[in-house]
Design a protein around this motif. Structure first.
Motif, PDB file in Angstrom:
ATOM      1  N   ASP A  65     -14.871  97.087  25.959  1.00  0.00           N
ATOM      2  CA  ASP A  65     -15.246  97.897  24.253  1.00  0.00           C
ATOM      3  C   ASP A  65     -13.893  97.816  23.377  1.00  0.00           C
ATOM      4  N   ASN A  66     -13.009  97.028  23.343  1.00  0.00           N
ATOM      5  CA  ASN A  66     -12.011  96.630  22.338  1.00  0.00           C
ATOM      6  C   ASN A  66     -13.091  95.924  21.140  1.00  0.00           C
ATOM      7  N   LEU A  67     -12.881  95.915  19.767  1.00  0.00           N
ATOM      8  CA  LEU A  67     -13.699  95.323  19.475  1.00  0.00           C
ATOM      9  C   LEU A  67     -13.478  93.405  19.459  1.00  0.00           C
ATOM     10  N   ALA A  68     -11.715  93.609  19.140  1.00  0.00           N
ATOM     11  CA  ALA A  68     -11.080  91.879  19.294  1.00  0.00           C
ATOM     12  C   ALA A  68     -12.264  91.099  20.438  1.00  0.00           C
ATOM     13  N   HIS A  90      -0.847  93.453  17.121  1.00  0.00           N
ATOM     14  CA  HIS A  90      -0.154  94.498  16.720  1.00  0.00           C
ATOM     15  C   HIS A  90      -0.982  96.053  15.764  1.00  0.00           C
ATOM     16  N   LYS A  91      -1.621  96.777  16.108  1.00  0.00           N
ATOM     17  CA  LYS A  91      -2.309  97.413  15.007  1.00  0.00           C
ATOM     18  C   LYS A  91      -1.244  98.382  13.917  1.00  0.00           C
ATOM     19  N   ARG A  92      -1.913  97.772  12.574  1.00  0.00           N
ATOM     20  CA  ARG A  92      -1.076  98.899  11.485  1.00  0.00           C
ATOM     21  C   ARG A  92      -2.035  99.289  10.809  1.00  0.00           C
ATOM     22  N   ILE A  95      -6.570 103.919  13.040  1.00  0.00           N
ATOM     23  CA  ILE A  95      -7.882 103.822  13.896  1.00  0.00           C
ATOM     24  C   ILE A  95      -8.972 104.683  12.763  1.00  0.00           C
ATOM     25  N   ALA A  96     -10.388 104.461  12.987  1.00  0.00           N
ATOM     26  CA  ALA A  96     -11.580 105.299  12.728  1.00  0.00           C
ATOM     27  C   ALA A  96     -10.718 105.886  11.064  1.00  0.00           C
ATOM     28  N   ALA A  97     -10.626 105.294  10.296  1.00  0.00           N
ATOM     29  CA  ALA A  97      -9.622 105.773   8.874  1.00  0.00           C
ATOM     30  C   ALA A  97     -11.052 104.725   7.915  1.00  0.00           C
ATOM     31  N   GLY A  98     -11.839 104.650   7.921  1.00  0.00           N
ATOM     32  CA  GLY A  98     -12.997 103.537   7.217  1.00  0.00           C
ATOM     33  C   GLY A  98     -12.157 102.440   5.941  1.00  0.00           C
ATOM     34  N   LEU A  99     -10.960 102.168   7.125  1.00  0.00           N
ATOM     35  CA  LEU A  99     -10.220 101.243   6.391  1.00  0.00           C
ATOM     36  C   LEU A  99     -10.824 100.044   7.044  1.00  0.00           C
ATOM     37  N   ALA A 100     -11.783  99.224   8.247  1.00  0.00           N
ATOM     38  CA  ALA A 100     -12.253  98.539   8.817  1.00  0.00           C
ATOM     39  C   ALA A 100     -10.759  97.796   9.738  1.00  0.00           C
ATOM     40  N   GLY A 101     -10.466  98.499  10.557  1.00  0.00           N
ATOM     41  CA  GLY A 101      -9.505  98.107  11.327  1.00  0.00           C
ATOM     42  C   GLY A 101      -9.587  96.864  12.123  1.00  0.00           C
ATOM     43  N   GLY A 102     -11.272  98.006  13.403  1.00  0.00           N
ATOM     44  CA  GLY A 102     -11.932  97.169  14.229  1.00  0.00           C
ATOM     45  C   GLY A 102     -12.223  95.734  13.994  1.00  0.00           C
ATOM     46  N   SER A 103     -13.209  96.005  12.693  1.00  0.00           N
ATOM     47  CA  SER A 103     -13.250  95.047  12.311  1.00  0.00           C
ATOM     48  C   SER A 103     -12.834  93.820  11.789  1.00  0.00           C
ATOM     49  N   SER A 104     -11.596  94.042  11.516  1.00  0.00           N
ATOM     50  CA  SER A 104     -10.933  93.280  11.237  1.00  0.00           C
ATOM     51  C   SER A 104     -10.415  92.524  12.016  1.00  0.00           C
ATOM     52  N   ASP A 105      -9.723  93.317  13.435  1.00  0.00           N
ATOM     53  CA  ASP A 105      -9.501  92.635  14.766  1.00  0.00           C
ATOM     54  C   ASP A 105     -10.674  91.366  14.961  1.00  0.00           C
ATOM     55  N   ALA A 106     -11.765  91.907  15.234  1.00  0.00           N
ATOM     56  CA  ALA A 106     -12.986  91.329  15.548  1.00  0.00           C
ATOM     57  C   ALA A 106     -12.956  89.653  14.442  1.00  0.00           C
ATOM     58  N   ALA A 135     -20.832  96.253  10.424  1.00  0.00           N
ATOM     59  CA  ALA A 135     -20.957  96.134   9.458  1.00  0.00           C
ATOM     60  C   ALA A 135     -20.149  94.652   8.309  1.00  0.00           C
ATOM     61  N   ASP A 136     -19.073  95.683   8.606  1.00  0.00           N
ATOM     62  CA  ASP A 136     -17.651  94.841   7.972  1.00  0.00           C
ATOM     63  C   ASP A 136     -17.086  93.283   8.474  1.00  0.00           C
ATOM     64  N   VAL A 137     -17.451  93.441   9.913  1.00  0.00           N
ATOM     65  CA  VAL A 137     -17.441  91.688  10.275  1.00  0.00           C
ATOM     66  C   VAL A 137     -17.499  90.768   9.253  1.00  0.00           C
ATOM     67  N   SER A 176     -16.316 109.273  12.622  1.00  0.00           N
ATOM     68  CA  SER A 176     -16.305 108.593  13.288  1.00  0.00           C
ATOM     69  C   SER A 176     -17.598 107.544  12.168  1.00  0.00           C
ATOM     70  N   THR A 177     -17.815 106.374  12.174  1.00  0.00           N
ATOM     71  CA  THR A 177     -18.819 106.360  11.821  1.00  0.00           C
ATOM     72  C   THR A 177     -20.687 106.424  11.841  1.00  0.00           C
ATOM     73  N   ALA A 178     -20.510 106.423  12.892  1.00  0.00           N
ATOM     74  CA  ALA A 178     -22.031 106.516  13.607  1.00  0.00           C
ATOM     75  C   ALA A 178     -21.890 108.326  13.065  1.00  0.00           C
TER      76      ALA A 178
HETATM   77  P1  ATP Z   1     -15.162 100.970   9.411  1.00  0.00           P
HETATM   78  O1  ATP Z   1     -14.399 101.067   8.065  1.00  0.00           O
HETATM   79  O2  ATP Z   1     -15.420  99.446   9.839  1.00  0.00           O
HETATM   80  O3  ATP Z   1     -16.410 101.950   9.961  1.00  0.00           O
HETATM   81  P2  ATP Z   1     -13.154 102.222  10.861  1.00  0.00           P
HETATM   82  O4  ATP Z   1     -12.142 102.010  10.036  1.00  0.00           O
HETATM   83  O5  ATP Z   1     -13.454 103.670  10.068  1.00  0.00           O
HETATM   84  O6  ATP Z   1     -14.232 101.242  10.097  1.00  0.00           O
HETATM   85  P3  ATP Z   1     -12.056 101.758  13.045  1.00  0.00           P
HETATM   86  O7  ATP Z   1     -10.638 101.770  13.330  1.00  0.00           O
HETATM   87  O8  ATP Z   1     -12.376 100.059  13.134  1.00  0.00           O
HETATM   88  O9  ATP Z   1     -13.040 102.729  12.200  1.00  0.00           O
HETATM   89  O10 ATP Z   1     -12.266 102.338  14.877  1.00  0.00           O
HETATM   90  C1  ATP Z   1     -13.190 102.702  14.817  1.00  0.00           C
HETATM   91  C2  ATP Z   1     -13.476 103.245  17.108  1.00  0.00           C
HETATM   92  O11 ATP Z   1     -13.669 101.281  17.442  1.00  0.00           O
HETATM   93  C3  ATP Z   1     -12.642 103.328  17.388  1.00  0.00           C
HETATM   94  O12 ATP Z   1     -13.144 104.663  18.110  1.00  0.00           O
HETATM   95  C4  ATP Z   1     -11.659 102.604  18.080  1.00  0.00           C
HETATM   96  O13 ATP Z   1     -11.612 103.505  18.984  1.00  0.00           O
HETATM   97  C5  ATP Z   1     -13.058 101.924  18.109  1.00  0.00           C
HETATM   98  N1  ATP Z   1     -12.620 100.331  18.685  1.00  0.00           N
HETATM   99  C6  ATP Z   1     -12.255  99.369  19.348  1.00  0.00           C
HETATM  100  N2  ATP Z   1     -12.129  98.493  19.279  1.00  0.00           N
HETATM  101  C7  ATP Z   1     -11.145  98.526  18.075  1.00  0.00           C
HETATM  102  C8  ATP Z   1      -9.954  97.761  17.363  1.00  0.00           C
HETATM  103  N3  ATP Z   1      -9.749  96.280  17.775  1.00  0.00           N
HETATM  104  N4  ATP Z   1      -8.774  97.920  16.851  1.00  0.00           N
HETATM  105  C9  ATP Z   1      -9.473 100.183  16.492  1.00  0.00           C
HETATM  106  N5  ATP Z   1     -10.634 100.291  16.340  1.00  0.00           N
HETATM  107  C10 ATP Z   1     -11.072  99.755  17.924  1.00  0.00           C
END
Ligand code: ATP
Length: 296
Positions: A65-68, A90-92, A95-106, A135-137, A176-178
């Motif tokens: 499920d990890n986007l990476a 190494h996450k800095r 998470i789920a903050a609106g900063l595209a952390g998961g998208s950037s890892d992907a 959408a941010d990838v 949750s973005t969704a």
């Molecule tokens: P965006 O700004 O792109 O909408 P976000 O910054 O609000 O995203 P993310 O930190 O990307 O949110 O995390 C959203 C969800 O994705 C979380 O529920 C998290 O568990 C899941 N997720 C899957 N892979 C990752 C990852 N590598 N890093 C962070 N979250 C991840």
């Protein structure tokens, strides 16, 4: 075993507009995006088989499920490969903050595996694969400053707005973005941004003009669920921000500052003000997105 180390920067939305909804349920957006100096570090190491996620993950999934991991699958399927990789994250970026952390890892995994697995896909193809993940990838791959349209896949790169000092305030909960998109009513979307006005004013360092262009149509939705957003914007203003806005679907709010000194002083005040309740980051805007770093 070959290794590649990458920097995966987060982003903010200078503006965010939702322009429509497609029959398949995806929302069409128009957003002015910006890479920021807050990044995850990713190390990819070749393996004989399998995709393995390791590292300091702060609660994000360790499985497929990890986007990476999903990004690695995309490259494997697209090129018909059965190569393996260990992805150390190494996450800095919160998470789920609106900063595209998961998208950037992907995005970093797409860029890195394209090299590590000698896939040699053009950047356009990496963007296509990325848009299936979020959408941010596509933006995170090249980063800097760009307008993203469609489902985030149609990018217009702009001369980057580098070196602008921001203070980010991330309250102690994720969004949750969704669920924010689900709660958005297409009829009552308020306060549409004008990305061109926002961009031109920032480029001219006319920070007073920036608030006339910036807006995020998701902010009223997130604020209805989390009134703290308003309080953070007020605190940023009191600390001297010339403008503030919510990033993505929130909850992180950023304040814009005319120079490093004012941003640093504000970040100290805000850390004191929010004590342990919110995280405060002092960051600069960046001119690029994912970057391959010298090996360790
Ligand atoms: P965006 O700004 O792109 O909408 P976000 O910054 O609000 O995203 P993310 O930190 O990307 O949110 O995390 C959203 C969800 O994705 C979380 O529920 C998290 O568990 C899941 N997720 C899957 N892979 C990752 C990852 N590598 N890093 C962070 N979250 C991840």
């Amino acid at each position: 075993m070959r290794k590649i180390r990458l920097r995966a920067p987060g982003k903010i939305n200078w503006t965010l507009d939702v322009t429509g909804r497609r029959p398949d349920g995806y929302h069409e957006v128009e957003m002015l995006l910006q890479s920021i100096g807050l990044w995850d570090e990713i190390i990819l190491t070749e393996r004989r088989e399998g995709i393995r996620i390791v590292g300091d993950l702060r609660g994000v999934p360790r499985n497929g499920d990890n986007l990476a991991a999903k990004a690695a699958e995309q490259i494997r399927e697209s090129c018909g490969l059965d190569a393996g990789v260990e992805i150390a994250i190494h996450k800095r970026i919160p998470i789920a903050a609106g900063l595209a952390g998961g998208s950037s890892d992907a995005a970093a995994v797409l860029v890195g595996l394209n090299v590590l697995w000698d896939a040699d896909l053009p950047e356009e193809r990496l963007r296509q694969l990325g848009s299936r993940l979020g959408a941010d990838v596509p933006f995170c791959i090249s980063g800097g400053t760009a307008v993203a349209r469609g489902i985030g896949d149609r990018l217009t790169p702009l001369s980057p707005l580098e070196g602008i000092w921001l203070v980010l305030v991330k309250p102690p909960f994720g969004v949750s973005t969704a669920s924010v998109y689900e709660a958005l009513s297409m009829e009552s979307r308020a306060g549409h941004p004008d990305w061109k006005k926002a961009y031109d004013s920032l480029q001219a360092a006319d920070f007073a003009g920036f608030p006339r262009g910036t807006a995020n149509v998701l902010e009223s939705v997130t604020r209805a669920q989390h009134p703290e957003i308003r309080e953070i914007r007020q605190a940023l203003r009191k600390a001297g921000a010339v403008a503030s806005s919510m990033s993505g679907s929130g909850p992180t709010v950023f304040g814009v500052f005319p120079d490093y000194g004012q941003a640093r002083r504000a970040s100290e005040k805000l850390r004191e003000h929010f004590a342990k309740t919110s995280q405060v980051y002092l960051v600069e805007t960046l001119g690029e997105g994912v970057e391959i770093l010298p090996s360790v």
